[in-house]
Design an enzyme around this catalytic site. Structure first.
Site, PDB file in Angstrom:
ATOM      1  N   ASN A  62       1.000  -1.283   0.084  1.00 42.97           N
ATOM      2  CA  ASN A  62       0.026  -0.027  -0.158  1.00 42.97           C
ATOM      3  C   ASN A  62       0.834   1.273  -0.118  1.00 42.97           C
ATOM      4  O   ASN A  62       2.045   1.314   0.640  1.00 42.97           O
ATOM      5  CB  ASN A  62      -1.052  -0.078   1.156  1.00 42.97           C
ATOM      6  CG  ASN A  62      -0.365  -0.239   2.530  1.00 42.97           C
ATOM      7  OD1 ASN A  62       0.717  -0.726   2.567  1.00 42.97           O
ATOM      8  ND2 ASN A  62      -0.899   0.402   3.616  1.00 42.97           N
ATOM      9  N   ALA A  66      -0.555  11.971   1.303  1.00 40.24           N
ATOM     10  CA  ALA A  66      -1.113  13.112   2.012  1.00 40.24           C
ATOM     11  C   ALA A  66      -2.370  13.506   1.865  1.00 40.24           C
ATOM     12  O   ALA A  66      -3.233  13.822   2.677  1.00 40.24           O
ATOM     13  CB  ALA A  66       0.025  14.526   2.174  1.00 40.24           C
ATOM     14  N   GLU A  75      -3.060  -4.719  -2.780  1.00 42.12           N
ATOM     15  CA  GLU A  75      -3.567  -5.596  -3.894  1.00 42.12           C
ATOM     16  C   GLU A  75      -3.548  -5.104  -5.343  1.00 42.12           C
ATOM     17  O   GLU A  75      -2.901  -5.845  -6.294  1.00 42.12           O
ATOM     18  CB  GLU A  75      -4.922  -5.966  -3.671  1.00 42.12           C
ATOM     19  CG  GLU A  75      -5.073  -6.721  -2.252  1.00 42.12           C
ATOM     20  CD  GLU A  75      -5.366  -6.101  -1.161  1.00 42.12           C
ATOM     21  OE1 GLU A  75      -4.934  -4.642  -1.074  1.00 42.12           O
ATOM     22  OE2 GLU A  75      -5.860  -6.537  -0.044  1.00 42.12           O
TER      23      GLU A  75
HETATM   24  N1  THU Z   1      -5.343  -1.199   2.511  1.00 41.99           N
HETATM   25  C1  THU Z   1      -4.871  -2.265   1.604  1.00 41.99           C
HETATM   26  O1  THU Z   1      -3.615  -2.036   0.999  1.00 41.99           O
HETATM   27  N2  THU Z   1      -5.691  -3.143   1.074  1.00 41.99           N
HETATM   28  C2  THU Z   1      -6.877  -3.266   1.511  1.00 41.99           C
HETATM   29  O2  THU Z   1      -7.578  -4.249   0.762  1.00 41.99           O
HETATM   30  C3  THU Z   1      -7.339  -2.705   2.725  1.00 41.99           C
HETATM   31  C4  THU Z   1      -6.603  -1.360   2.926  1.00 41.99           C
HETATM   32  C5  THU Z   1      -4.534  -0.266   2.970  1.00 41.99           C
HETATM   33  C6  THU Z   1      -5.100   1.090   2.407  1.00 41.99           C
HETATM   34  C7  THU Z   1      -4.428   1.898   3.534  1.00 41.99           C
HETATM   35  O3  THU Z   1      -3.215   2.291   3.032  1.00 41.99           O
HETATM   36  C8  THU Z   1      -4.104   1.128   4.759  1.00 41.99           C
HETATM   37  O4  THU Z   1      -4.275  -0.199   4.415  1.00 41.99           O
HETATM   38  C9  THU Z   1      -5.285   1.486   5.923  1.00 41.99           C
HETATM   39  O5  THU Z   1      -6.586   1.398   5.471  1.00 41.99           O
END
Ligand code: THU
Length: 160
Positions: A62, A66, A75
């Protein structure tokens, strides 16, 4: 009117050793992917690893911004990398791991709704199931044989 019930089958492994070697390897790759997470706002690292048909692995994590809604989920970062690097190769499995700076996450974190939809359409497009394997930092591992098990009543390309 009838009451209807949905059955979703999935497997739960208490420890990685209950998983196949390839799922264990992919979980390690997904954990490795958490290292490239840029998540200074949520402090929640998510790593995704895709196992392709030729057994190569593509990782993504992920990437936050900002301007909060602009961030990318792990994903879809992994999927975008796959489309760029190996557009014609099918995905066999996606593993997802999470790690928080705020607490120990010992439960899997399932993909968000947007990622499920994108993964579902990737599965539909390649005409082959994508297995989903997910684990927290530690704790149980959940295994779904298809993204469709995570998206009942999905909207797909055939719906319009
Ligand atoms: N996040 C993901 O990378 N994948 C998901 O399916 C759920 C949420 C990330 C987004 C954000 O950077 C962090 O998790 C907190 O929500």
């Amino acid at each position: 009117m009838e009451n209807k019930f949905l059955k979703i089958s999935y497997r739960l492994a208490k420890i990685p050793d209950e998983c196949s070697l390839s799922d264990k390897t992919l979980l390690i790759a997904a954990e490795h992917a958490t290292q490239s997470s840029h998540s200074p706002y949520s402090k929640f690292r998510v790593g995704a690893a895709l196992l392709l048909e030729d057994d190569s692995i593509i990782e993504g994590s992920n990437q936050e911004n900002a301007s909060f809604p602009v961030g990318f989920c792990a994903e879809r970062t992994a999927l975008s990398a796959k489309v760029a690097i190996a557009p014609n190769k099918k995905i066999k499995t996606i593993a997802i791991r999470v790690k928080s700076a705020l607490k120990v996450v010992n439960q899997p974190a399932a993909p968000c709704g947007i990622c499920r939809q994108v993964l579902l359409e990737a599965e539909e497009a390649q005409n082959q199931n994508i297995k989903v394997v997910m684990q927290g930092e530690s704790g149980p591992i959940l295994i779904f044989e298809s993204i469709k098990d995570l998206v009942p009543f999905y909207f797909g390309a055939d719906d319009f």
